[in-house]
Design an enzyme around this catalytic site. Sequence first.
Site, mmCIF file in Angstrom:
data_model
loop_
_atom_site.group_PDB
_atom_site.id
_atom_site.type_symbol
_atom_site.label_atom_id
_atom_site.label_comp_id
_atom_site.label_asym_id
_atom_site.label_seq_id
_atom_site.Cartn_x
_atom_site.Cartn_y
_atom_site.Cartn_z
ATOM 1 N N MET A 102 -2.442 98.876 61.141
ATOM 2 C CA MET A 102 -1.912 99.268 59.844
ATOM 3 C C MET A 102 -1.443 97.936 59.108
ATOM 4 O O MET A 102 -1.510 97.839 57.893
ATOM 5 C CB MET A 102 -0.940 100.174 59.719
ATOM 6 C CG MET A 102 -1.220 101.625 60.111
ATOM 7 S SD MET A 102 -2.406 102.140 58.844
ATOM 8 C CE MET A 102 -1.364 102.617 57.595
ATOM 9 N N VAL A 110 -5.583 104.360 65.475
ATOM 10 C CA VAL A 110 -5.048 103.401 64.806
ATOM 11 C C VAL A 110 -3.429 103.183 65.082
ATOM 12 O O VAL A 110 -3.064 104.089 65.607
ATOM 13 C CB VAL A 110 -4.902 103.973 63.101
ATOM 14 C CG1 VAL A 110 -4.080 102.915 62.199
ATOM 15 C CG2 VAL A 110 -6.384 104.182 62.735
ATOM 16 N N CYS A 111 -3.115 101.887 65.149
ATOM 17 C CA CYS A 111 -1.634 101.833 65.586
ATOM 18 C C CYS A 111 -0.966 100.821 64.355
ATOM 19 O O CYS A 111 -1.677 100.543 63.501
ATOM 20 C CB CYS A 111 -1.530 101.269 66.912
ATOM 21 S SG CYS A 111 -1.945 99.647 67.158
ATOM 22 N N ARG A 112 -0.105 99.777 64.820
ATOM 23 C CA ARG A 112 0.404 98.929 63.864
ATOM 24 C C ARG A 112 -0.410 97.845 63.752
ATOM 25 O O ARG A 112 -0.735 97.135 62.720
ATOM 26 C CB ARG A 112 1.694 98.509 64.460
ATOM 27 C CG ARG A 112 2.657 97.589 63.225
ATOM 28 C CD ARG A 112 3.918 97.058 63.664
ATOM 29 N NE ARG A 112 3.834 96.345 64.718
ATOM 30 C CZ ARG A 112 3.610 94.733 64.998
ATOM 31 N NH1 ARG A 112 3.634 94.272 63.793
ATOM 32 N NH2 ARG A 112 3.539 94.298 66.165
#
Length: 99
Positions: free
Chosen positions: A90, A62-64
Amino acid sequence: MKEITAKELEQKIDAGEEVNIIDVREDEEVAGGKIPGAKHIPLGQIPDRLDEINKNEHYYIVCRSGGRSGRACDYLQEKGYDTTNMVGGMLDWEGEVEF
């Protein structure tokens, strides 16, 4: 590269599935909240922290927004790890977060 949406990952968590999540965002981004139980390993630290990632486990990355996590997935898959990128990152996450 395998992909999953934020909603699909949230449904797995809500259903009680055991999931391994690695958040590759920077410290200041994670300070704004991360998926509960996610392990925080900033993208640039992954090569030095491979000993914290088990090749026998599957990981959701997961990242932005999904870009850095995609790069992390590519790198980890080249090293023999089983990963899935959470597309949308996210920015698309509507579930609970922990601080």
